[in-house]
Design an enzyme around this catalytic site. Structure first.
Site, PDB file in Angstrom:
ATOM      1  N   HIS A   1       0.830  -1.207   0.000  1.00 52.81           N
ATOM      2  CA  HIS A   1       0.000   0.000   0.000  1.00 52.81           C
ATOM      3  C   HIS A   1       0.868   1.262   0.000  1.00 52.81           C
ATOM      4  CE1 HIS A   1      -3.433   2.580   0.912  1.00 52.81           C
ATOM      5  NE2 HIS A   1      -2.699   3.135   1.868  1.00 52.81           N
TER       6      HIS A   1
ATOM      7  N   GLU B   1      -1.555  -5.406  -3.646  1.00 55.12           N
ATOM      8  CA  GLU B   1      -2.339  -4.916  -2.509  1.00 55.12           C
ATOM      9  C   GLU B   1      -3.752  -5.497  -2.538  1.00 55.12           C
ATOM     10  OE1 GLU B   1      -3.786  -0.602  -0.675  1.00 55.12           O
ATOM     11  OE2 GLU B   1      -3.400  -0.866  -2.826  1.00 55.12           O
TER      12      GLU B   1
ATOM     13  N   ASN C   1      46.937  -9.207 -25.747  1.00 54.05           N
ATOM     14  CA  ASN C   1      47.949  -8.385 -26.403  1.00 54.05           C
ATOM     15  C   ASN C   1      48.504  -9.073 -27.642  1.00 54.05           C
ATOM     16  OD1 ASN C   1      47.846  -6.138 -24.816  1.00 54.05           O
ATOM     17  ND2 ASN C   1      49.542  -6.705 -23.488  1.00 54.05           N
TER      18      ASN C   1
END
Length: 952
Positions: free
Chosen positions: A322, A344, A674
């Site tokens: 609520h 609710e 790399n």
């Protein structure tokens, strides 16, 4: 804070990002702090672009920390892209128009192409642990499921290895048959366990592999990744990976990842997004308070799991929904308002007695709480990043399910009730540990907290936990109560403000005076050690009826040893070796030893050494798993960069200490990146013009040599640009000129922090961070790294590592009364020099002539202030050691002998002593220091440099 300090902060961030993982909370917290500081500095100095970018990035990191990011790794990639852009602004002094930020931040022009993919909106995925599939049959014991999960790691490694091999040799029927068998086995076991999505996806993959067409390797690898995330989620290690439909579509169509990325999803599949409309300040408070309300709802739902009629808990959950609904409506957060409103209504029917909060009803309520958590996470993300508020794709289906449950149509939501394996008679903590929902340590801590209740709670905290008031209301009441004038209690102020009723305060006072003993599940949920839904399922399994006799599947029993126990065993064996050595060499025994006792001590020594070797071998594991990860990495990088790369592995079965294998993975990732990104030529034409095959080659190999393990990464690319490295070194003040430097010394400059010769920064490498971290990581393992490169032919990075981190072969030496240990791997030779071999060279100090070569002479007594050590080298012994190609002669009194040394840490107070890496307990019980040869070599070279500088 100065611009130089900010630049240093940015460099530290860039360095941390190299090895940062989404589950490394400490590193993520440091990154968040760093970006917050940069953002504050940007605001103070009027650099709006810097401030916005840093603040938005801090928000992205926060969502990763809170486990609200849909794709944490992609989020960290976005952070890395922001770092590159900020380095251009702050470190390199570029104009804001010259740098490009990720498109999703809304700063500058978005990038184009695949690399400009906007960062994924963090949020949306449930963070609760999934300990078992929702359809696990009742007759399948959880132990069977756990055993299944424990085996899938090696199964998926084989899956990935076969898929990569098939990509190279698509006509090899042997590998295709092997992959089909793997998929068939996983499919069959998944069907037995009720893993519907796993069974279905493996079945479709098996059909794709068996169809006779070229197997869709990209789709198969996507399936492997989805399976890995799924099994990890079932184990409670990460959130659910989401639906499998996308993977299945790729398997059925054989689509490539690039095509999928370029094909936008259908509009109806995307949740709607919109800008935030309400007060942003109030929204920040709402996020914090809503999370408190949802935590209280979780705890009260646990109460309702065992007591569905508990009115106080029902009212508390109702009030949480609520309150969230009301504030969300005020702030125009429609999705949150809609979800909370439907939940609710459902709880209101439960309050009126029209529904019982059991089975599907309680499960759909849990779903509502989880959905609201995700929606609140979207709001937090939008506030932090400045982006639009994202929608929740699962919300319409959830709202429909809540409405169905509220109307009493429980059949349509019955699928939300997961099947649970019954555990009648077992305690809650035992079930949570067995199912993986909580760790044994967290349960023990919660039980300890039960025995020692927390201090009496404040009235405001009780009211907040019961969702009767918000935290901001309590804070406002506290401020009023502290104002000058007649004293007022917080409860009285809240009543006067109309926030609560007098009865609410009365109930809170009663709870304060007579606190209930905290329950185990509540403690685990509030501390974040377990998900509320998992605790609820564990509570449900306590009351579930046991399966009928004879239905349980019998499994082969095996013994699994916890890694901590194994470490303690090895430590104890090390102590045994020390104790045995002390006994055998004690003066009392040496004075009256008999032939029989001598034989018995020899046998004891033999058994002790065998036990030591056996214990060490228990931790030895092959590097195959780590190497296999590199194969997948090279494949993905090659596709991303558009290069043709052949990856070759050798020596995968070479064994190494498990700790070393775990820690070497990150340095290998960076070096392999790399090699592919910078080592190999950019285009096929460039390679062909250089007389090379169009396909580049990267090799990763491991082998034993001289009592150590060597791991080498070699490519046949351009090689290191010596001239560019020299120029960069001179520019940064690292060297004056290169005339007196060897190739090895020049190549080692790439390990300096922030050193990079890359002309172009990519999202893979080139920012000048990483190689210094790689070197430090390898040195922390007592290893060394060496670079060999030939222009136009390629480069080789060679890593030398010890077999184990616990024991070394050392030469025990004496200087005065002190004894030291030198690792034998670093010793070249030992000599007693003649007077003519010692010379003092102008500007270089004292030197030793060895095989027509001059090397620095280093006196240990000067460094450690040993008063009674020999000062004349011709009467002493010189041990020649080497580190990274540099040799140094160490002047010592005597060589006492070689022995295996159990390494002991020196503790916090003695860390950082120059030239010392650890300690060891000697046979007589005294402590000997283990010398750090690399540190001694650097000290010796530093003395030479100081001598040269002093004479100039």
């Amino acid at each position: 804070m100065s611009e130089n300090t900010i630049a240093q902060t940015l460099e530290r961030i860039a360095e941390s990002l190299v090895f940062c993982e989404p589950n490394d909370m400490t590193a993520l917290a440091d990154l968040h702090t760093g970006f917050t500081a940069i953002g504050d500095w940007g605001q103070e100095t009027g650099q709006e672009v810097v401030a916005r970018a840093a603040k938005s990035t801090a928000g992205i990191i926060e969502t990763v920390i809170l486990e609200e990011s849909k794709d944490p790794k992609r989020s960290l990639e976005t952070v890395s892209e922001v770092v590159a852009a900020l380095q251009g602004l702050i470190r390199d002094g570029r104009d804001a128009a010259e740098v490009t930020f990720p498109g999703g931040l809304g700063i500058g022009a978005p990038e184009t192409g695949a690399s400009a993919e906007a960062p994924q909106s963090p949020g949306g995925q449930p963070t609760g642990r999934i300990t078992h599939p929702t359809t696990l049959p009742a007759h399948i014991d959880t132990a069977i499921f756990a055993d299944f999960l424990s085996r899938q790691g090696s199964v998926l490694e084989e899956f990935e290895e076969l898929a990569l091999t098939i990509e190279k040799r698509p006509d090899d029927a042997t590998n295709i048959d092997a992959l089909r068998r793997v998929l068939h086995s996983v499919k069959g076991e998944s069907a037995m366990l009720g893993l519907g999505d796993v069974e279905r996806s493996c079945h479709i993959a098996e059909d794709a592999v068996s169809s006779g067409a070229t197997p869709p390797v990209d789709a198969l690898l996507a399936l492997k990744d989805w399976l890995a995330h799924s099994f990890a989620s079932y184990s409670g290690m990460e959130a659910s990976p989401g639906p499998v439909e996308t993977v299945i579509e790729r398997l059925q169509a054989g689509a490539q990842p690039e095509a999928l990325r370029q094909s936008p999803p259908a509009p109806e599949q995307l949740p709607a997004s919109k800008p935030l409309e309400g007060d942003l300040g109030l929204m920040g408070d709402f996020v914090a308070e809503a999370r408190e309300h949802l935590e209280a709802a979780d705890v009260n739902l646990l109460t309702l799991e065992t007591d569905p009629k508990n009115e106080e808990a029902i009212n508390a959950v109702f009030r949480a929904f609520h309150t969230i609904k009301g504030v969300a409506g005020f702030l125009a957060l429609d999705d949150i308002k809609s979800c909370a409103h439907e939940a609710e209504n459902l709880l209101d029917k439960v309050r009126k007695g029209e529904l019982d909060l059991v089975g599907p009803v309680v499960d759909v309520t849990f779903d509502a709480v989880d959905a609201l958590k995700r929606l609140i996470g979207h709001v937090a993300d939008a506030l932090g990043s400045g982006n639009d508020l994202q929608g929740e794709p699962s919300l319409p289906a959830l709202v429909a399910a809540i409405q169905a449950a509220a109307s009493g149509d429980l059949s349509s939501v019955a699928s939300r009730t997961p099947a649970v394996a019954p555990h009648p008679g077992k305690r809650l903590g035992e079930i949570l540990v067995e199912t993986g929902a909580a760790s044994k340590d967290s349960v023990s801590e919660a039980l300890e907290a039960q025995r020692h209740p927390a201090p009496k709670k404040r009235i405001g905290d009780i009211l907040v936990e019961e969702s009767r008031v918000s935290r901001s209301q309590v804070q406002a009441a506290v401020e009023v109560s502290q104002q000058p004038g007649p004293p007022h209690k917080v409860g009285e102020v809240l009543v006067a403000m109309g926030s609560v009723s007098p009865s609410d305060v009365g109930e809170a006072l009663e709870a304060q005076e007579n606190p209930e003993s905290p329950r185990l599940g509540e403690l685990l949920v509030r501390s974040g050690q377990a998900a509320a839904r998992d605790v609820a399922l564990a509570l449900r399994s306590q009351s579930a009826a046991p399966a009928q006799a004879g239905q349980a599947v019998q499994v082969k029993e095996s013994v699994k040893v916890d890694a901590d126990r194994l470490d303690r065993l090895l430590d104890t064996i090390g102590e045994l070796v020390i104790a045995e050595s002390m006994v055998c060499q004690s003066e009392e025994l040496q004075d009256g030893i008999t032939p029989q006792l001598s034989r018995q001590l020899g046998q004891l020594d033999k058994i002790t050494r065998e036990l030591q070797e056996m214990g060490t071998s228990l931790r030895m594991v092959p590097v195959r798993t780590t190497f296999q990860k590199m194969a997948r990495l090279v494949r993905d990088l090659a596709k991303k960069s558009g290069k043709q790369v052949e990856f070759v592995m050798t020596g995968e079965d070479t064994e190494l200490d498990k700790t070393v294998v775990d820690k070497i993975s990150d340095p290998l990732v960076h070096m392999v990146r790399n090699s592919v990104d910078h080592g190999l030529e950019s285009t096929t034409d460039e390679r062909v013009a250089a007389g090379k095959p169009a396909t580049g080659r990267v090799e990763l190999r491991a082998f034993h040599k001289g009592g150590a393990i060597y791991i080498e990464i070699e490519d046949d690319g351009r090689g290191l640009n010596r001239d560019a490295i020299v120029a960069k070194g001179i520019e940064r003040g690292l060297i004056r000129d290169a005339d007196q430097l060897t190739d090895r010394e020049i190549y080692n400059l790439v390990f300096e922090p922030g050193f990079s010769t890359a002309k172009k920064i990519t999202d893979v490498s080139g920012r000048g961070v990483g190689m210094d971290v790689v070197k430090r990581n390898i040195e922390s393992l007592r290893g060394q790294i060496e670079i060999t490169s030939h222009p136009g032919q390629g480069s080789r990075f060679s890593i030398r590592l010890p077999l184990t981190l616990a024991i070394i072969d050392g030469m025990v030496v004496r200087a005065g009364r002190e004894r030291y240990i030198i690792p034998t791997l670093s010793i070249i030779r030992s000599i007693r020099p003649a007077a003519g071999d010692i010379t003092t060279v102008v500007k270089r100090g004292e030197m030793l002539r060895l095989q027509e070569k001059l090397i620095p002479l280093f006196r240990l007594n000067r460094l450690y202030d040993i008063a009674d050590a020999m000062s004349d080298p011709t009467e002493a012994v010189v041990v020649v050691v080497e580190d990274e190609g540099h040799q140094v002669g160490i002047v010592l009194d005597e060589l006492l002998g070689q022995q295996q040394i159990v390494i002991k840490p020196l503790g916090e107070l003695m860390r950082g002593i120059p030239g010392v890496s650890g300690g060891a307990v000697m046979p007589d019980g005294s402590v000997g220091l283990i010398l750090d040869v690399g540190g001694l070599v650097r000290l010796a070279n530093a003395e030479v440099s100081e001598t040269v500088a002093g004479n100039n």
